[in-house]
Design a protein around this motif. Structure first.
Motif, PDB file in Angstrom:
ATOM      1  N   ASN A  14      13.785   7.998   4.370  1.00 52.50           N
ATOM      2  CA  ASN A  14      12.848   7.045   4.928  1.00 52.50           C
ATOM      3  C   ASN A  14      13.653   6.008   5.708  1.00 52.50           C
ATOM      4  O   ASN A  14      14.241   5.109   5.137  1.00 52.50           O
ATOM      5  CB  ASN A  14      12.076   6.405   3.774  1.00 52.50           C
ATOM      6  CG  ASN A  14      10.847   5.680   4.257  1.00 52.50           C
ATOM      7  OD1 ASN A  14      10.872   5.051   5.309  1.00 52.50           O
ATOM      8  ND2 ASN A  14       9.775   5.758   3.493  1.00 52.50           N
TER       9      ASN A  14
ATOM     10  N   ARG B  91       9.519   8.702   8.342  1.00 49.42           N
ATOM     11  CA  ARG B  91       9.892   9.846   7.530  1.00 49.42           C
ATOM     12  C   ARG B  91      10.749  10.816   8.302  1.00 49.42           C
ATOM     13  O   ARG B  91      10.412  11.170   9.425  1.00 49.42           O
ATOM     14  CB  ARG B  91       8.609  10.564   7.172  1.00 49.42           C
ATOM     15  CG  ARG B  91       8.378  10.637   5.737  1.00 49.42           C
ATOM     16  CD  ARG B  91       6.975  11.083   5.569  1.00 49.42           C
ATOM     17  NE  ARG B  91       6.962  12.483   5.200  1.00 49.42           N
ATOM     18  CZ  ARG B  91       5.908  13.058   4.659  1.00 49.42           C
ATOM     19  NH1 ARG B  91       4.817  12.373   4.461  1.00 49.42           N
ATOM     20  NH2 ARG B  91       5.954  14.317   4.319  1.00 49.42           N
TER      21      ARG B  91
ATOM     22  N   THR C 149       0.828  -1.206   0.000  1.00 45.72           N
ATOM     23  CA  THR C 149       0.000   0.000   0.000  1.00 45.72           C
ATOM     24  C   THR C 149       0.857   1.248   0.000  1.00 45.72           C
ATOM     25  O   THR C 149       1.651   1.466   0.913  1.00 45.72           O
ATOM     26  CB  THR C 149      -0.896   0.026   1.252  1.00 45.72           C
ATOM     27  OG1 THR C 149      -0.072   0.068   2.420  1.00 45.72           O
ATOM     28  CG2 THR C 149      -1.790  -1.210   1.320  1.00 45.72           C
ATOM     29  N   TRP C 150       0.695   2.090  -1.003  1.00 47.88           N
ATOM     30  CA  TRP C 150       1.424   3.360  -1.031  1.00 47.88           C
ATOM     31  C   TRP C 150       0.498   4.494  -0.624  1.00 47.88           C
ATOM     32  O   TRP C 150      -0.592   4.654  -1.182  1.00 47.88           O
ATOM     33  CB  TRP C 150       1.994   3.659  -2.423  1.00 47.88           C
ATOM     34  CG  TRP C 150       2.608   5.025  -2.455  1.00 47.88           C
ATOM     35  CD1 TRP C 150       3.867   5.364  -2.044  1.00 47.88           C
ATOM     36  CD2 TRP C 150       1.987   6.247  -2.878  1.00 47.88           C
ATOM     37  NE1 TRP C 150       4.068   6.714  -2.177  1.00 47.88           N
ATOM     38  CE2 TRP C 150       2.927   7.288  -2.678  1.00 47.88           C
ATOM     39  CE3 TRP C 150       0.729   6.573  -3.379  1.00 47.88           C
ATOM     40  CZ2 TRP C 150       2.655   8.622  -2.993  1.00 47.88           C
ATOM     41  CZ3 TRP C 150       0.447   7.906  -3.677  1.00 47.88           C
ATOM     42  CH2 TRP C 150       1.405   8.911  -3.496  1.00 47.88           C
TER      43      TRP C 150
HETATM   44  C1  WTA Z   1       6.899   6.138   1.469  1.00 43.67           C
HETATM   45  C2  WTA Z   1       3.257   6.410   5.673  1.00 43.67           C
HETATM   46  C3  WTA Z   1       6.919   2.782  -1.401  1.00 43.67           C
HETATM   47  C4  WTA Z   1       6.777   7.180   0.374  1.00 43.67           C
HETATM   48  C5  WTA Z   1       1.901   5.801   5.307  1.00 43.67           C
HETATM   49  C6  WTA Z   1       5.830   8.192   0.981  1.00 43.67           C
HETATM   50  C7  WTA Z   1       6.114   4.035   0.343  1.00 43.67           C
HETATM   51  C8  WTA Z   1       6.209   8.156   2.437  1.00 43.67           C
HETATM   52  C9  WTA Z   1       5.047   3.139   0.525  1.00 43.67           C
HETATM   53  C10 WTA Z   1       5.079   8.565   3.338  1.00 43.67           C
HETATM   54  C11 WTA Z   1       4.990   1.982  -0.328  1.00 43.67           C
HETATM   55  C12 WTA Z   1       4.852   4.755   1.956  1.00 43.67           C
HETATM   56  N1  WTA Z   1       5.950   1.861  -1.271  1.00 43.67           N
HETATM   57  N2  WTA Z   1       7.039   3.855  -0.614  1.00 43.67           N
HETATM   58  N3  WTA Z   1       4.059   1.055  -0.214  1.00 43.67           N
HETATM   59  N4  WTA Z   1       4.296   3.609   1.538  1.00 43.67           N
HETATM   60  N5  WTA Z   1       5.972   5.020   1.256  1.00 43.67           N
HETATM   61  O1  WTA Z   1       3.872  10.074   5.668  1.00 43.67           O
HETATM   62  O2  WTA Z   1       8.050   7.750   0.137  1.00 43.67           O
HETATM   63  O3  WTA Z   1       5.040   8.355   7.114  1.00 43.67           O
HETATM   64  O4  WTA Z   1       5.975   9.479   0.432  1.00 43.67           O
HETATM   65  O5  WTA Z   1       3.167   7.765   5.581  1.00 43.67           O
HETATM   66  O6  WTA Z   1       6.580   6.792   2.686  1.00 43.67           O
HETATM   67  O7  WTA Z   1       5.422   8.387   4.691  1.00 43.67           O
HETATM   68  P1  WTA Z   1       4.391   8.702   5.838  1.00 43.67           P
END
Ligand code: WTA
Length: 649
Positions: free
Chosen positions: A521, A526, A410-411
């Motif tokens: 990351n 983050r 999940t992205w």
């Molecule tokens: C990365 C987390 C690849 C991405 C829910 C994004 C991912 C950042 C994926 C957001 C995935 C999150 N594949 N990269 N499945 N899921 N990312 O705000 O770079 O902590 O922009 O949210 O994590 O991180 P955040």
């Protein structure tokens, strides 16, 4: 690496909320008629005043304005608790699994949850918290963290959860940033067999808190803590003074539900604001479809409530759906690397959701820790937080899922509220490492980074933007709507810029390639390189610092800091340690640099801009192709950086 693909099984396609035909039809409808699509989906919630308007959103320069269901009113806590009482009052809402496996889990029913949240809400009211007030939650992974969030929602207060691993300074900044009336903390936070003195951290934060703020303390371990008269209150004492009756406050769909600070490429973390109606519709819908959640299933998301994943997929999405959600206080590797699987077997977990970094860490400990645990209840496995490398994907698939459980990669982001790109277990053929296809209502485009031109061919590589709004989208940055526009809507006008790079393959599948900005990351967390830099330069010995990410086997990315010292400071091993600890104190353990290189100077252009491209290359141990260095003010500093580089693998 193979390019084998993994179609849904017939059984999954037959029983899932969506098979491929349904997904295609629903997706097409969601794009052709967003108003009609979301008008129906909004009905998954109970509204006090039904909405008549659905989508009213603008990404236009100077007028970034996002509203969903704007004339409806509802209460999030009532949707997550009260409306389930008639049908599932005795069903477990939360299974709490404590750090110590010998302590025994707690099963909290919807009825108990209702009583505990109402009582908690009355405590907040008694402390003077009302509609629109901010409450900071700095708690371990205990049920009270969920109660506190829902209690805020119940009375219309805005919560801001701060990850318990953040330092006192980071906590103080977030309390001051939102002028919170109350900070909720606990005596201690047990994790991996060790207790973090959370109340002491909070006390330290209060030295720097400039607002009129009280403290509410949960007794978790019973460890001795000092209470400050007039400022600090024990939750259990306050609870004794209030009742369990607390009617939910009717809130407008666009009233803020929570603030969650997250890192960006510049400056200090920004307070992402999510609102009541759209966020909950989106969290609930994605939870149901992405994990193919069915009534009676036990769902476990291993994230911390300090991150958006914990907000949307431990608390709000699952509870809105009347689910049983597992809340885990511990860590994957204690008492041993079998803990996740022991807990999955113990609670017969049906959907399990974790981060690639955890999978890689466990993979390194060997298959033996998985074997022997009965994982036959698993129906869906999920990942989030960073791109999953094929080795980890295959281990998850083969060793944990025994080749029979679909994986959803999940992205999404703090900003997006819920999943934007994801497979659906009964609909999508998966490819290891790809987040596959857009969720309903999501319109991704790939742009040329420099020109911002959309790449219209199916196969494309560039930056990922979203052209139109969805209900779960953040609404603003707390107290700084201009920064909201600046950060997300100016680089590529008219679109939401994700900050991620991506590739789209010949089948239209999306492959996230990682951040294209100065965000790294680390273990799925983050981190803005600017934040770590400003922590470093706050140290008396540091003149200048530049921080970049580098590939790390377990963490995905590690933190590599280049530090130039003040005149007269010696670059010793002891100082290196001290700097590491200093950053830990300023931000928290997750920000500790993995490698610190002392440098006589940093590579800069003649106009004084640090050339990060060069620093990244050296950190990656890939200094053969540094590109054009002719614009550097002092090209010789690069030779020194290469000669003394810290990463030689
Ligand atoms: C990365 C987390 C690849 C991405 C829910 C994004 C991912 C950042 C994926 C957001 C995935 C999150 N594949 N990269 N499945 N899921 N990312 O705000 O770079 O902590 O922009 O949210 O994590 O991180 P955040």
């Amino acid at each position: 690496m193979t390019d084998k693909t993994y179609p849904p099984t017939d059984a999954m396609a037959a029983t899932a909320h969506a098979d491929k035909v349904t997904y295609d039809a629903m997706y097409a409808h969601s794009i052709a008629d967003p108003d009609g699509f979301w008008r129906d989906e909004g009905q998954r919630l109970d509204w006090i005043t039904p909405y008549t308007r659905v989508k009213n959103t603008s990404f236009a320069a100077g007028n970034i304005d996002i509203r969903w269901f704007e004339d409806g009113t509802l209460n999030v806590a009532a949707n997550c608790i009260d409306r389930h009482l008639a049908t599932r009052g005795d069903q477990t809402a939360i299974i709490w699994e404590p750090d110590d496996p010998n302590q025994g889990a707690e099963h909290i029913t919807y009825r108990q949850l209702h009583a505990d949240v109402s009582c908690f809400a009355n405590v907040l009211k008694a402390m003077g918290v009302g509609r629109g007030d901010r409450v900071v939650i700095y708690l371990p992974m205990i049920p009270q963290a969920a109660y506190a969030m829902l209690a805020c929602a119940r009375i219309g207060a805005i919560h801001s959860v701060v990850f318990a691993g953040f330092s006192a300074d980071a906590l103080a900044a977030r309390v001051n940033g939102s002028a919170a009336k109350v900070v909720i903390t606990a005596d201690e936070a047990p994790r991996g067999g060790k207790n973090t003195p959370l109340k002491i951290n909070a006390d330290k934060a209060f030295d720097k808190i400039t607002t009129d703020t009280a403290m509410l303390v949960v007794r978790r371990t019973g460890g001795a803590v000092a209470m400050k008269d007039g400022r600090d209150h024990w939750l259990h004492e306050m609870e004794g003074q209030v009742g369990n009756d607390c009617p939910p406050e009717p809130m407008n769909a666009e009233d803020p539900l929570f603030i969650l600070y997250t890192s960006g490429s510049t400056g200090q973390p920004k307070g992402v604001v999510h609102c009541t109606g759209g966020y909950l519709v989106y969290a609930a819908m994605t939870h149901q479809y992405t994990f193919d959640y069915h009534d009676g299933d036990v769902f476990w998301c291993t994230a911390d409530v300090g991150w958006v994943t914990g907000h949307s997929y431990i608390v709000y999405g699952p509870l809105a759906n009347g689910a049983t959600t597992v809340m885990f206080e511990g860590v994957p590797t204690w008492p041993d690397a079998g803990r996740f699987w022991q807990v999955c077997a113990k609670h017969k977990v049906n959907q399990f959701y974790t981060a690639p970094t955890a999978i890689r860490a466990l993979m390194g400990k060997g298959e033996g820790f998985v074997a022997g645990h009965d994982l036959s209840a698993l129906k869906v496995l999920g990942t989030v937080g960073e791109p999953i490398n094929p080795e980890a994907w295959h281990w998850y698939n083969d060793v944990v899922g025994l080749g029979r459980v679909p994986i959803v990669d999940t992205w999404w982001q703090t900003e997006t509220g819920g999943h934007l790109l994801t497979p659906l277990p009964g609909a999508t053929t998966t490819k290891p490492g790809s987040a596959t296809l857009p969720f309903f209502g999501i319109t991704p485009v790939v742009l040329e980074p420099e020109t911002g031109r959309e790449i219209a061919t199916t196969e494309a590589e560039g930056v990922l933007c979203i052209t139109d709004s969805w209900p779960g989208q953040m609404r603003t940055i707390w107290g700084d709507h201009d920064r909201f526009e600046q950060t997300y809507f100016t680089q590529y006008p008219g679109m939401f810029f994700s900050g991620d790079g991506c590739r789209r393959d010949a089948d239209g599948y999306y492959w996230i390639t990682g951040r294209v900005d100065d965000v790294i990351n680390v273990s799925g967390h983050r981190m803005g390189t600017a934040e770590v830099e400003s922590a470093l330069v706050a140290h008396r010995a540091v003149n200048e610092a530049a921080v970049v990410g580098y590939p790390h086997d377990i963490k995905g990315q590690g933190i590599y800091a280049y530090v130039s010292l003040m005149a007269g400071e010696a670059p010793t091993e002891a100082l290196r340690k001290e700097l590491s600890e200093f950053v830990r104190g300023e931000i928290g353990p997750i920000a500790k640099p993995d490698l610190i290189q002392f440098a006589p100077g940093l590579p800069k252009t003649r106009s004084g801009k640090i050339m990060r491209r060069i620093l990244r290359k050296i950190a990656e141990n890939d200094f053969g192709a540094l590109g054009d260095t002719s614009t550097l003010a002092e090209p010789e500093v690069v030779d020194d950086l290469i000669a003394n580089r810290m990463n030689r693998v």
